[in-house]
Design a protein around this motif. Structure first.
Motif, PDB file in Angstrom:
ATOM      1  N   LEU A 178      50.183  75.452  48.866  1.00  0.00           N
ATOM      2  CA  LEU A 178      49.012  75.477  49.735  1.00  0.00           C
ATOM      3  C   LEU A 178      49.419  75.113  51.150  1.00  0.00           C
ATOM      4  CD1 LEU A 178      46.471  73.555  47.479  1.00  0.00           C
ATOM      5  CD2 LEU A 178      46.462  76.003  47.957  1.00  0.00           C
ATOM      6  N   ALA A 179      48.744  75.742  52.105  1.00  0.00           N
ATOM      7  CA  ALA A 179      48.951  75.418  53.517  1.00  0.00           C
ATOM      8  C   ALA A 179      47.585  75.354  54.183  1.00  0.00           C
ATOM      9  CB  ALA A 179      49.822  76.475  54.191  1.00  0.00           C
ATOM     10  N   LYS A 180      47.485  74.533  55.224  1.00  0.00           N
ATOM     11  CA  LYS A 180      46.217  74.395  55.944  1.00  0.00           C
ATOM     12  C   LYS A 180      46.481  74.461  57.437  1.00  0.00           C
ATOM     13  CE  LYS A 180      46.720  69.398  55.786  1.00  0.00           C
ATOM     14  NZ  LYS A 180      46.248  68.136  55.296  1.00  0.00           N
ATOM     15  N   LEU A 181      45.509  74.965  58.157  1.00  0.00           N
ATOM     16  CA  LEU A 181      45.578  74.984  59.608  1.00  0.00           C
ATOM     17  C   LEU A 181      44.910  73.713  60.103  1.00  0.00           C
ATOM     18  CD1 LEU A 181      46.347  76.580  62.168  1.00  0.00           C
ATOM     19  CD2 LEU A 181      44.074  77.604  62.084  1.00  0.00           C
ATOM     20  N   VAL A 182      45.609  72.975  60.960  1.00  0.00           N
ATOM     21  CA  VAL A 182      45.068  71.724  61.484  1.00  0.00           C
ATOM     22  C   VAL A 182      45.176  71.684  62.997  1.00  0.00           C
ATOM     23  CG1 VAL A 182      45.548  70.386  59.382  1.00  0.00           C
ATOM     24  CG2 VAL A 182      47.257  70.467  61.203  1.00  0.00           C
ATOM     25  N   LEU A 183      44.307  70.910  63.592  1.00  0.00           N
ATOM     26  CA  LEU A 183      44.367  70.611  65.016  1.00  0.00           C
ATOM     27  C   LEU A 183      44.716  69.139  65.106  1.00  0.00           C
ATOM     28  CD1 LEU A 183      42.043  71.645  67.838  1.00  0.00           C
ATOM     29  CD2 LEU A 183      42.402  69.217  67.439  1.00  0.00           C
ATOM     30  N   LYS A 184      45.728  68.797  65.890  1.00  0.00           N
ATOM     31  CA  LYS A 184      46.148  67.406  66.043  1.00  0.00           C
ATOM     32  C   LYS A 184      45.920  66.972  67.483  1.00  0.00           C
ATOM     33  CE  LYS A 184      49.347  67.194  62.214  1.00  0.00           C
ATOM     34  NZ  LYS A 184      50.705  66.827  61.770  1.00  0.00           N
ATOM     35  N   CYS A 185      45.359  65.765  67.626  1.00  0.00           N
ATOM     36  CA  CYS A 185      45.037  65.234  68.945  1.00  0.00           C
ATOM     37  C   CYS A 185      44.981  63.715  68.866  1.00  0.00           C
ATOM     38  CB  CYS A 185      43.685  65.783  69.414  1.00  0.00           C
ATOM     39  SG  CYS A 185      42.325  65.412  68.293  1.00  0.00           S
ATOM     40  N   LEU A 186      44.784  63.084  70.020  1.00  0.00           N
ATOM     41  CA  LEU A 186      44.570  61.635  70.018  1.00  0.00           C
ATOM     42  C   LEU A 186      43.265  61.355  69.292  1.00  0.00           C
ATOM     43  CD1 LEU A 186      45.462  60.505  73.658  1.00  0.00           C
ATOM     44  CD2 LEU A 186      46.749  60.050  71.573  1.00  0.00           C
ATOM     45  N   SER A 187      43.198  60.212  68.641  1.00  0.00           N
ATOM     46  CA  SER A 187      41.958  59.848  67.964  1.00  0.00           C
ATOM     47  C   SER A 187      40.856  59.643  68.999  1.00  0.00           C
ATOM     48  CB  SER A 187      42.155  58.587  67.134  1.00  0.00           C
ATOM     49  OG  SER A 187      42.380  57.488  67.990  1.00  0.00           O
ATOM     50  N   ARG A 188      39.633  59.599  68.528  1.00  0.00           N
ATOM     51  CA  ARG A 188      38.482  59.490  69.439  1.00  0.00           C
ATOM     52  C   ARG A 188      38.491  58.212  70.260  1.00  0.00           C
ATOM     53  NH1 ARG A 188      34.097  62.180  65.353  1.00  0.00           N
ATOM     54  NH2 ARG A 188      35.515  63.856  64.876  1.00  0.00           N
ATOM     55  N   CYS A 189      39.124  57.178  69.746  1.00  0.00           N
ATOM     56  CA  CYS A 189      39.202  55.926  70.516  1.00  0.00           C
ATOM     57  C   CYS A 189      40.410  55.934  71.449  1.00  0.00           C
ATOM     58  CB  CYS A 189      39.230  54.722  69.587  1.00  0.00           C
ATOM     59  SG  CYS A 189      40.660  54.690  68.507  1.00  0.00           S
ATOM     60  N   GLY A 190      41.218  56.999  71.392  1.00  0.00           N
ATOM     61  CA  GLY A 190      42.340  57.131  72.312  1.00  0.00           C
ATOM     62  C   GLY A 190      43.640  56.543  71.823  1.00  0.00           C
ATOM     63  N   GLN A 191      43.644  55.994  70.606  1.00  0.00           N
ATOM     64  CA  GLN A 191      44.873  55.419  70.058  1.00  0.00           C
ATOM     65  C   GLN A 191      45.146  56.039  68.698  1.00  0.00           C
ATOM     66  OE1 GLN A 191      44.308  51.218  70.025  1.00  0.00           O
ATOM     67  NE2 GLN A 191      44.766  51.021  72.192  1.00  0.00           N
ATOM     68  N   GLY A 192      46.378  56.392  68.470  1.00  0.00           N
ATOM     69  CA  GLY A 192      46.730  57.016  67.201  1.00  0.00           C
ATOM     70  C   GLY A 192      46.443  58.503  67.206  1.00  0.00           C
ATOM     71  N   MET A 193      46.797  59.122  66.110  1.00  0.00           N
ATOM     72  CA  MET A 193      46.680  60.575  65.968  1.00  0.00           C
ATOM     73  C   MET A 193      45.536  60.904  65.021  1.00  0.00           C
ATOM     74  SD  MET A 193      48.243  63.517  66.721  1.00  0.00           S
ATOM     75  CE  MET A 193      49.977  63.349  66.953  1.00  0.00           C
ATOM     76  N   GLU A 194      44.810  61.950  65.374  1.00  0.00           N
ATOM     77  CA  GLU A 194      43.750  62.457  64.516  1.00  0.00           C
ATOM     78  C   GLU A 194      44.128  63.869  64.100  1.00  0.00           C
ATOM     79  OE1 GLU A 194      38.981  63.536  64.811  1.00  0.00           O
ATOM     80  OE2 GLU A 194      39.882  62.258  66.333  1.00  0.00           O
ATOM     81  N   GLU A 195      43.839  64.188  62.844  1.00  0.00           N
ATOM     82  CA  GLU A 195      44.107  65.523  62.326  1.00  0.00           C
ATOM     83  C   GLU A 195      42.789  66.121  61.859  1.00  0.00           C
ATOM     84  OE1 GLU A 195      47.665  66.366  59.776  1.00  0.00           O
ATOM     85  OE2 GLU A 195      46.122  66.887  58.298  1.00  0.00           O
TER      86      GLU A 195
END
Length: 187
Positions: free
Chosen positions: A116-133
């Motif tokens: 299985l594979a998934k398409l993801v968007l990666k960015c800073l988390s909403r609080c600005g620290q850490g990574m969000e997927e």
């Protein structure tokens, strides 16, 4: 013999997804080898079966559905939307060494379990620290490369709206306004 046919299949798959392959090969092969090492302990065959084959199906779906509205037109960059000449738009591996700034994001096709594979968007988390997927549902693959897609994501991100997509060429990273990516150029 088997490793030669494995290499041939990998290269033909990547060259079909990311043309012109002579321009994107170094980037996508390096990213795939990174996935083989980090997630499959060097087992290229397992990576092929569990990741590359399902990733190919997902990426072809993204490309087919995105390009459907441009039937009859010839793209200046034949690999769009997966790449823009030598610049890779949908990454095969995480950009671990890249420091994201507020507003930055990148797209990645990621393993999601066995075959299985998934398409993801990666960015800073909403609080600005850490990574969000953010996992992009398959039903949305055809609208990823639109202004509406990013606007919808930004409705939930008041503090750090997304605006710059990261593209890669080798180890170089380019921060590119989303509008420059979603508006293809035609011959």
């Amino acid at each position: 013999q088997d490793s030669k046919s494995l290499d041939t299949y990998i290269q033909s798959t990547l060259s079909a997804l990311y043309p012109p392959f002579e321009a994107t090969a170094a980037t996508v092969l390096w990213q795939l080898f990174n996935v083989v090492d980090r997630l499959y302990q060097g087992d290229g065959l397992r990576c092929l079966i569990d990741f590359l084959v399902p990733a190919k199906r997902a990426l072809q779906c993204v490309q087919r559905e995105t390009c459907a509205k441009y039937t009859g037109l010839i793209f200046y960059h034949e690999g769009w939307p997966l790449c823009i000449h030598e610049k890779v738009v949908i990454q095969l591996a995480s950009l671990h060494r890249v420091r994201l700034k507020p507003g930055d994001f990148y797209l990645q096709i990621a393993p999601a379990g066995k075959q299985l594979a998934k398409l993801v968007l990666k960015c800073l988390s909403r609080c600005g620290q850490g990574m969000e997927e953010v996992v992009i549902p398959e039903a949305m693959y055809g609208c990823v490369f639109t202004t509406t897609f990013l606007e919808k994501l930004n409705c939930e991100r008041e503090n750090f709206p997304l605006k710059s997509c990261l593209l890669t060429t080798g180890s170089a990273v380019y921060r590119t306004p989303w509008k420059n990516i979603i508006n293809p150029i035609f011959v």
